[in-house]
Design a protein around this motif. Structure first.
Motif, PDB file in Angstrom:
ATOM      1  N   GLN A 333      39.479 -69.367  28.222  1.00 13.47           N
ATOM      2  CA  GLN A 333      40.793 -68.941  27.729  1.00 13.47           C
ATOM      3  C   GLN A 333      40.982 -69.122  26.217  1.00 13.47           C
ATOM      4  N   PRO A 334      40.629 -70.283  25.634  1.00  9.84           N
ATOM      5  CA  PRO A 334      40.781 -70.375  24.178  1.00  9.84           C
ATOM      6  C   PRO A 334      39.882 -69.408  23.422  1.00  9.84           C
ATOM      7  N   SER A 335      38.704 -69.107  23.998  1.00  7.72           N
ATOM      8  CA  SER A 335      37.836 -68.113  23.378  1.00  7.72           C
ATOM      9  C   SER A 335      38.503 -66.749  23.365  1.00  7.72           C
ATOM     10  N   LEU A 336      39.189 -66.404  24.455  1.00  2.08           N
ATOM     11  CA  LEU A 336      39.900 -65.127  24.515  1.00  2.08           C
ATOM     12  C   LEU A 336      41.066 -65.093  23.530  1.00  2.08           C
ATOM     13  N   VAL A 337      41.749 -66.225  23.363  1.00  3.95           N
ATOM     14  CA  VAL A 337      42.824 -66.277  22.368  1.00  3.95           C
ATOM     15  C   VAL A 337      42.269 -65.964  20.982  1.00  3.95           C
ATOM     16  N   SER A 338      41.146 -66.591  20.637  1.00  7.64           N
ATOM     17  CA  SER A 338      40.566 -66.377  19.313  1.00  7.64           C
ATOM     18  C   SER A 338      40.046 -64.952  19.149  1.00  7.64           C
ATOM     19  N   ARG A 339      39.698 -64.277  20.243  1.00 10.50           N
ATOM     20  CA  ARG A 339      39.214 -62.898  20.166  1.00 10.50           C
ATOM     21  C   ARG A 339      40.350 -61.911  19.953  1.00 10.50           C
ATOM     22  N   VAL A 340      41.463 -62.114  20.647  1.00 10.37           N
ATOM     23  CA  VAL A 340      42.516 -61.102  20.624  1.00 10.37           C
ATOM     24  C   VAL A 340      43.552 -61.343  19.525  1.00 10.37           C
ATOM     25  N   ALA A 341      43.618 -62.556  18.987  1.00 13.46           N
ATOM     26  CA  ALA A 341      44.603 -62.853  17.940  1.00 13.46           C
ATOM     27  C   ALA A 341      44.080 -62.384  16.584  1.00 13.46           C
ATOM     28  N   PRO A 342      44.852 -61.620  15.809  1.00 16.34           N
ATOM     29  CA  PRO A 342      44.441 -61.234  14.460  1.00 16.34           C
ATOM     30  C   PRO A 342      44.187 -62.460  13.589  1.00 16.34           C
ATOM     31  N   PRO A 343      43.233 -62.387  12.658  1.00 12.61           N
ATOM     32  CA  PRO A 343      42.865 -63.568  11.865  1.00 12.61           C
ATOM     33  C   PRO A 343      44.018 -64.203  11.122  1.00 12.61           C
ATOM     34  N   GLU A 344      44.992 -63.399  10.658  1.00 10.85           N
ATOM     35  CA  GLU A 344      46.041 -63.959   9.824  1.00 10.85           C
ATOM     36  C   GLU A 344      47.016 -64.844  10.577  1.00 10.85           C
ATOM     37  N   PHE A 345      47.042 -64.754  11.925  1.00 13.55           N
ATOM     38  CA  PHE A 345      47.879 -65.712  12.645  1.00 13.55           C
ATOM     39  C   PHE A 345      47.145 -66.319  13.840  1.00 13.55           C
ATOM     40  N   LYS A 346      45.836 -66.515  13.656  1.00 13.86           N
ATOM     41  CA  LYS A 346      45.033 -67.147  14.704  1.00 13.86           C
ATOM     42  C   LYS A 346      45.503 -68.577  14.968  1.00 13.86           C
ATOM     43  N   GLY A 347      45.778 -69.320  13.900  1.00 10.97           N
ATOM     44  CA  GLY A 347      46.250 -70.689  14.082  1.00 10.97           C
ATOM     45  C   GLY A 347      47.587 -70.744  14.796  1.00 10.97           C
ATOM     46  N   LEU A 348      48.491 -69.812  14.462  1.00  7.26           N
ATOM     47  CA  LEU A 348      49.784 -69.766  15.130  1.00  7.26           C
ATOM     48  C   LEU A 348      49.616 -69.425  16.608  1.00  7.26           C
ATOM     49  N   ALA A 349      48.743 -68.459  16.906  1.00  2.00           N
ATOM     50  CA  ALA A 349      48.506 -68.083  18.296  1.00  2.00           C
ATOM     51  C   ALA A 349      47.963 -69.265  19.099  1.00  2.00           C
ATOM     52  N   LEU A 350      47.034 -69.997  18.506  1.00  9.24           N
ATOM     53  CA  LEU A 350      46.496 -71.173  19.190  1.00  9.24           C
ATOM     54  C   LEU A 350      47.534 -72.291  19.266  1.00  9.24           C
ATOM     55  N   GLY A 351      48.481 -72.301  18.321  1.00  9.74           N
ATOM     56  CA  GLY A 351      49.582 -73.251  18.410  1.00  9.74           C
ATOM     57  C   GLY A 351      50.451 -72.986  19.627  1.00  9.74           C
ATOM     58  N   PHE A 352      50.787 -71.717  19.863  1.00 15.05           N
ATOM     59  CA  PHE A 352      51.528 -71.362  21.073  1.00 15.05           C
ATOM     60  C   PHE A 352      50.728 -71.725  22.321  1.00 15.05           C
ATOM     61  N   TYR A 353      49.441 -71.452  22.271  1.00 15.86           N
ATOM     62  CA  TYR A 353      48.572 -71.732  23.417  1.00 15.86           C
ATOM     63  C   TYR A 353      48.565 -73.220  23.752  1.00 15.86           C
ATOM     64  N   ASN A 354      48.378 -74.052  22.745  1.00 21.98           N
ATOM     65  CA  ASN A 354      48.331 -75.492  22.985  1.00 21.98           C
ATOM     66  C   ASN A 354      49.702 -76.069  23.312  1.00 21.98           C
ATOM     67  N   THR A 355      50.771 -75.409  22.825  1.00 21.03           N
ATOM     68  CA  THR A 355      52.119 -75.803  23.239  1.00 21.03           C
ATOM     69  C   THR A 355      52.297 -75.588  24.732  1.00 21.03           C
ATOM     70  N   ALA A 356      51.855 -74.423  25.199  1.00 24.51           N
ATOM     71  CA  ALA A 356      51.943 -74.128  26.633  1.00 24.51           C
ATOM     72  C   ALA A 356      51.125 -75.134  27.441  1.00 24.51           C
TER      73      ALA A 356
END
Length: 402
Positions: A333-356
């Motif tokens: 799942q985290p690998s898929l997050v890093s694949r589908v999230a655009p580079p400019e907000f990858k950290g933010l996307a992973l922030g939402f992921y880890n919040t969940a």
């Protein structure tokens, strides 16, 4: 003629390998992530009993708050620190987070009552660096091998859980509750040094820094599916282990000091068995199929656990199946997050992921305790099975599975 025949010869298939830098970064970051999870897990097997030795430790509500405060405050800070890691870099954010983790552990070790332990756990949780660590793994690895690197980080959760079950009774028995917190703090300090000096620097994106917005992530349906998935996964893990230790003790005659004899082989065997699944997923680019199969496997395991909870061998067999799926999903799942999230907000996307993820930990432990208090452990497994089935239905709509 010879030339046309030679033209039909296909080049040999190159086996994908982690480079030396990728391997070092993945191992070091997995150690960092493991320390964070130990901060969450290490108290779980023993705290309710060990807390009786300190003032206020007989208040069940405060004991529960002390356990859950770490995950709850983690959830509040994952997104801001994920954004900070996009703007200021992964290393400074992680070092600062580990410093907070150590400070909170020291506060707990010196605590004179349960209220100070709650405060220390809140301080530990404020160092919410899981998103920054996961983003650093993505920065440091090529897409072709990223799932393998994420497997090291994701697998560290299962290993941390197993280690906590082994070490907690030993540390508390030898050094008391304060000694347990000193051990957590020492581990955090070692990991702070690793983050500061040993993790190789990863190249930053050459794109200009963009101030990402929460709406960028919330409008991305695949990211929402992955966030819901990690919430479900950790909800199920924590809810299950409110009741699983008691079931194993009843069926196998194990007391709390010997339950590691069951958990450790289960975790290690499931981790070994999940490795071929991760390699197959990478080489065949079958991420969507692997996601659906692993979630479906969880549904089946959870549906059969009420029956298996009457038989020791069946219970252990299903626990192995559970952790195979769990470890695959922790890597995937985290690998898929890093694949589908655009580079400019990858950290933010992973922030939402880890919040969940953190919210799943808090909600699963809380609701699992309420359901178990109703007097029927089957309720816990059945609720988890229903939630996981809903997850399976949402996972089927995932589009970017390649």
């Amino acid at each position: 003629m010879a030339n046309s025949g030679a033209a039909t010869v296909k080049p040999p298939r190159v086996k994908l390998k982690l480079t030396a830098t990728e391997r070092k970064a993945s191992i070091m970051l997995a150690l960092l992530f493991a320390s964070r999870m130990l901060g969450l897990f290490l108290l779980t097997p023993v705290f309710a009993v060990a807390a009786l030795s300190i003032p206020g430790g007989n208040d069940a509500a405060k004991v529960g708050l002390a356990l859950g405060a770490y995950g709850l405050t983690q959830a509040f800070l994952q997104i801001p620190l994920g954004m900070a890691s996009d703007r200021f870099g992964r290393r400074p954010v992680i070092v600062a987070g580990m410093a907070l983790f150590v400070a909170g552990g020291v506060m707990c070790a010196l605590a004179s009552d349960i209220n100070w332990i709650i405060a220390g756990r809140v301080l530990q949780g404020l160092g919410a660096i899981s998103a920054a660590i996961t983003a650093w793994v993505a920065d440091a690895t090529r897409p072709e091998v990223r799932t393998r690197a994420m497997a090291m980080v994701g697998g560290s959760i299962g290993v941390s859980f197993a280690v906590s079950l082994v070490l907690s009774p030993v540390l508390v028995g030898e050094f008391g509750l304060s000694g347990l917190f000193w051990a957590i703090s020492l581990l955090g300090f070692v990991c702070l040094l690793i983050a500061a000096f040993l993790v190789p620097a990863a190249p930053q994106s050459m794109q200009p820094i963009v101030q990402a917005k929460a709406s960028d992530v919330l409008r991305h349906t695949d990211l929402l599916r992955l966030n819901f998935g990690v919430f479900c996964l950790h909800f199920v893990l924590m809810a299950m282990f409110v009741v699983v230790p008691g079931i194993l003790a009843r069926l196998g005659g194990y007391d709390s000091s010997r339950l590691w004899e069951v958990y450790l082989p289960v975790i290690l065997l499931s981790f070994v068995l999940m490795v071929p699944a991760v390699f197959y997923t990478e080489t065949r680019r079958a991420h969507k199929v692997a996601l659906e199969i692993a979630v479906a496997g969880l549904v089946v395991v959870l549906a059969f656990l009420p029956w298996a909870s009457q038989q020791f061998v069946s219970m252990v067999a299903l626990l192995i199946g559970f952790f195979i799926a769990f470890n695959v999903l922790e890597a995937l799942q985290p690998s898929l997050v890093s694949r589908v999230a655009p580079p400019e907000f990858k950290g933010l996307a992973l922030g939402f992921y880890n919040t969940a993820q953190s919210l799943g930990v808090f909600a699963g432990a809380s609701l699992g305790g309420v359901l178990a208090a109703a007097g029927n452990t089957s309720y816990v497994f059945l609720v988890c099975a229903v939630l996981t089935f809903v997850w399976f239905l949402t996972a089927r709509g995932f589009r970017n599975g390649a």
